[in-house]
Design an enzyme around this catalytic site. Structure first.
Site, PDB file in Angstrom:
ATOM      1  N   SER A   1       0.891  -1.236   0.098  1.00 59.25           N
ATOM      2  CA  SER A   1      -0.110  -0.120   0.054  1.00 59.25           C
ATOM      3  C   SER A   1       0.914   1.234   0.071  1.00 59.25           C
ATOM      4  O   SER A   1       1.925   1.484   0.695  1.00 59.25           O
ATOM      5  CB  SER A   1      -0.875  -0.070   1.371  1.00 59.25           C
ATOM      6  OG  SER A   1      -1.474   1.110   1.402  1.00 59.25           O
TER       7      SER A   1
ATOM      8  N   GLU B   1       0.155   3.604   1.674  1.00 62.95           N
ATOM      9  CA  GLU B   1       0.126   4.170   2.887  1.00 62.95           C
ATOM     10  C   GLU B   1       1.505   3.773   3.668  1.00 62.95           C
ATOM     11  O   GLU B   1       1.677   4.446   4.779  1.00 62.95           O
ATOM     12  CB  GLU B   1      -0.971   3.265   3.990  1.00 62.95           C
ATOM     13  CG  GLU B   1      -1.053   3.603   5.473  1.00 62.95           C
ATOM     14  CD  GLU B   1      -1.791   5.108   5.668  1.00 62.95           C
ATOM     15  OE1 GLU B   1      -2.254   5.841   4.775  1.00 62.95           O
ATOM     16  OE2 GLU B   1      -1.432   5.614   6.907  1.00 62.95           O
TER      17      GLU B   1
ATOM     18  N   TYR C   1      -1.470   0.374  10.783  1.00 68.06           N
ATOM     19  CA  TYR C   1      -1.896  -0.519   9.337  1.00 68.06           C
ATOM     20  C   TYR C   1      -0.643  -0.195   8.610  1.00 68.06           C
ATOM     21  O   TYR C   1      -0.240  -1.288   8.088  1.00 68.06           O
ATOM     22  CB  TYR C   1      -2.895   0.343   8.828  1.00 68.06           C
ATOM     23  CG  TYR C   1      -3.292   0.068   7.295  1.00 68.06           C
ATOM     24  CD1 TYR C   1      -3.931  -1.364   7.096  1.00 68.06           C
ATOM     25  CD2 TYR C   1      -2.819   0.634   6.318  1.00 68.06           C
ATOM     26  CE1 TYR C   1      -4.131  -1.864   5.625  1.00 68.06           C
ATOM     27  CE2 TYR C   1      -2.979   0.349   4.816  1.00 68.06           C
ATOM     28  CZ  TYR C   1      -3.578  -0.718   4.627  1.00 68.06           C
ATOM     29  OH  TYR C   1      -3.711  -1.190   3.372  1.00 68.06           O
TER      30      TYR C   1
END
Ligand code: NAP
Ligand code: GDD
Length: 327
Positions: A127, A129, A151
């Protein structure tokens, strides 16, 4: 006929990927967790041809069993706790599912393959992120990772474990560093769908306002249907590798709001939008914008849906759904 096992088949990407693989003639197996998962009916209605296998990323023996049942050529590991805001409140669980779950799947494949590294090709859903407090603009495969949420940290673990299994065991294990991708199937907790749903309901007179957090965060938003195509292309390469998948454009949350409200004929939308501290995050990812030149050159991949088309597609879909509440 190729065979594929998808974890996270009940999620947004799992649903698009299952249809893509079925359209290519694959026999598709989908891992579904829990004894009475409400999403089971959803995936059955969406793609009845998918063979359901029960299992959980937290339960290694269930993964080995799923591999024995499905005997896949390709495994797409999309299963995760994927909501960033939730990951601060459930940091251990997120670490276990989103991080250690990747190791559980890789290890199950290694045992199932009995060290025949060519037996199964593996895709890991990494990801953007992971870039967090971005160290380079735009972000590419080589950009230093600096995650800003539990996460994000868990995804970094899964990303490097995927690379490690490729390097240690010669496994065909690829990692797609996907930037945000959305669709009408997006979960309602994510900002795009939260807005498209609320805008539809406001347009239909079903509600009057929406409460949000940081409107200045910028994301590189693409269409999920395009992004699952990139996943599949990664596993068709002779060599496994890591790829950034992104549009190369970035937009603030307030730009999404502007297009969504304007699409339903509301120009003075600020009066409907409130900021609520509960939706601000302990640490924010302020800006994401990806450089996907490697995916474009090596995979021949490119996005087909513009930001405006994406927003309007999501609002139109929610208008149709919400009209059923008016009848
Ligand atoms: P999603 O809609 O939230 O779907 C997540 C899936 O993971 C669901 O099917 C969920 O099953 C499953 N899952 C959760 N816990 C599990 C467990 N313990 N064992 C097995 N499965 C479990 O996510 P998505 O948007 O489709 O994203 C797919 C993957 O890509 C995720 O790994 C996500 O982190 C990653 N990713 C997404 C984006 C994006 O913008 N969408 C970008 C980069 C990376 P239930 O239905 O039972 O909850
Ligand atoms: N969810 C949400 N709700 N986000 C809000 C809100 C709100 O009310 N108000 C503002 N935002 C901001 C968030 O602070 C964030 O900066 C941005 O909108 C996007 O939030 P999300 O839609 O929740 O997505 P995300 O970027 O945190 O994470 C998604 O993309 C990642 C890839 O970069 C998820 O799909 C992750 O699983 C994925 O890895």
């Amino acid at each position: 006929m190729k065979r594929a096992l998808i974890t996270g088949v009940t999620g947004q990407d799992g649903m698009y990927l299952s249809r893509l693989l079925l359209s290519k003639g694959y026999e598709v197996f989908g891992l579904v967790r829990g004894q009475n998962n409400p999403k089971l009916e959803v995936i059955r209605a969406w793609a009845p041809e998918v063979n359901i296998v029960t299992g959980d990323l937290l339960d290694p023996s269930s993964l080995l069993r799923a591999l024995n049942v499905s005997q896949p050529d390709e495994v797409y590991n999309l299963g995760a706790i994927s909501f960033v805001a939730y990951s601060w409140e459930n940091a251990q669980l997120t670490s276990q599912v989103t991080g250690l779950g990747v190791l559980n799947m890789l290890e199950a494949i290694r045992l199932y393959s009995r060290d025949d590294a060519s037996k199964v090709r593996f895709y890991q859903a990494s990801s953007s992120e992971m870039f967090g407090r971005v160290q380079e603009v735009p972000q590419r495969e080589t950009t230093l990772l600096w995650p800003r949420s539990p996460y994000g940290v868990a995804k970094v673990y899964g990303h490097y474990m995927t690379i490690n299994y490729r390097e240690s065991y010669g496994m065909h294990a690829s990692s797609g560093i996907l930037f945000n991708h959305e669709s009408p199937l997006r979960g309602p907790e994510f900002v795009t769908r939260k807005i498209s749903r609320a805008v539809a309901r406001i347009a239909l007179g079903l509600q009057n306002q929406i409460s949000l957090g940081n409107l200045d965060a910028k994301r590189d938003w693409g269409f999920a249907g395009d992004y699952v195509e990139a996943m599949w292309r990664m596993l068709q390469q002779d060599e496994a590798d890591d790829y950034v998948v992104s549009t190369g454009n970035t937009h603030a949350v307030r730009e999404y709001l502007d297009i969504a409200f304007t699409h339903v004929g509301i120009s003075d939308w600020e009066q409907h939008v409130f900021q609520d501290p509960q939706f601000f995050r302990p640490a924010e990812v302020d800006l994401l914008i990806g450089d996907s030149s490697k995916a474009r050159e090596k995979l021949g991949w490119e996005p087909t849906v513009s930001f405006r088309q994406l927003v309007e597609m999501m609002v139109d879909s929610d208008l149709e759904l919400e009209k059923q509440n008016v009848k």
